[in-house]
Design a protein around this motif. Structure first.
Motif, short mmCIF file in Angstrom:
data_model
loop_
_atom_site.label_atom_id
_atom_site.label_comp_id
_atom_site.label_asym_id
_atom_site.label_seq_id
_atom_site.Cartn_x
_atom_site.Cartn_y
_atom_site.Cartn_z
N LYS A 49 0.83 -1.20 0.00
CA LYS A 49 0.00 0.00 0.00
C LYS A 49 0.86 1.26 0.00
N GLU B 88 -11.06 6.53 3.09
CA GLU B 88 -10.61 5.43 3.94
C GLU B 88 -10.22 5.90 5.34
N THR C 222 -13.47 0.03 2.42
CA THR C 222 -13.17 -0.38 1.05
C THR C 222 -13.18 -1.89 0.93
N HIS D 34 -5.88 0.27 -6.27
CA HIS D 34 -6.97 -0.66 -6.02
C HIS D 34 -6.47 -2.09 -5.83
N GLN E 60 -11.48 4.74 -1.42
CA GLN E 60 -10.12 4.91 -0.92
C GLN E 60 -9.84 6.34 -0.49
N VAL F 147 -5.49 -3.14 -1.72
CA VAL F 147 -6.42 -3.37 -0.62
C VAL F 147 -6.09 -4.71 0.03
#
Length: 184
Positions: free
Chosen positions: A29, A130, A137, A40, A127, A43
């Motif tokens: 991430k 988040e 998400t 994406h 996101q 996650v």
């Protein structure tokens, strides 16, 4: 291409224990934008959900609309509710079957989904928010995956599951993954 191969290609050398998936996810991430990978995919979800995310974000799920566009099917009518088009957005949010699942959930999206949106638009908006709702998400994507699986089950002649069971199974799946990988 594997994530670690990609990191090695750009000259980043990282040593983590093979079974430390939580650290790998957090590292992914953090580094994904720096090495040009799409967020994406960062996650923290089980692999089959990441595959679903990848396909949905690229709009290549095997919906009738996509099959017609690829000249695989001539009919793009959604057989489960009779809508003129079976698009990813309709199937996951606007179909009466999907609405039943979302209405039985306590998940509150911080925005309204437009029928013209792509799945990627939803993920990007999730996101962005988040920080205010951690884990939203992953939970929303898990429910979408559950809806997708159930629609496919019904399409091939199965009975499918009730809305509450789809929701419960989907959320349990991601919660179980987080517990096993100590993600929170």
């Amino acid at each position: 291409m594997q994530f670690w191969e990609t990191l090695n290609e750009v000259g980043i050398c990282i040593s983590l224990r093979r079974n430390d998936r939580a650290k790998q996810g957090r590292l992914f991430k953090r580094l994904a934008p720096q090495i040009g990978l799409e967020m994406h995919l960062a996650v923290e979800t089980p692999p089959q959900l990441r595959h679903f995310i990848w396909k949905a974000c690229r709009n290549i799920l095997a919906t009738k609309d996509n099959l017609k566009r690829r000249k695989i099917s001539v009919d793009d009518e959604y057989v489960l509710c009779g809508q003129p088009e079976e698009t990813t957005c309709h199937l996951l949010w606007f179909c009466k079957h999907a609405r039943g699942v979302w209405e039985s959930s306590k998940l509150a999206l911080p925005f309204a989904i437009s029928p013209s949106w792509m799945f990627l638009d939803v993920v990007q908006n999730l996101q962005k928010g988040e920080g205010s709702q951690p884990g939203l998400t992953e939970r929303v994507i898990s429910v979408c995956w559950g809806i997708w699986k159930d629609c496919n089950e019904r399409r091939i002649g199965g009975n499918g599951k009730p809305s509450r069971e789809i929701l419960k199974t989907s959320l349990h799946h991601v919660d179980e993954y987080h517990a096993a990988n100590e993600v929170r």
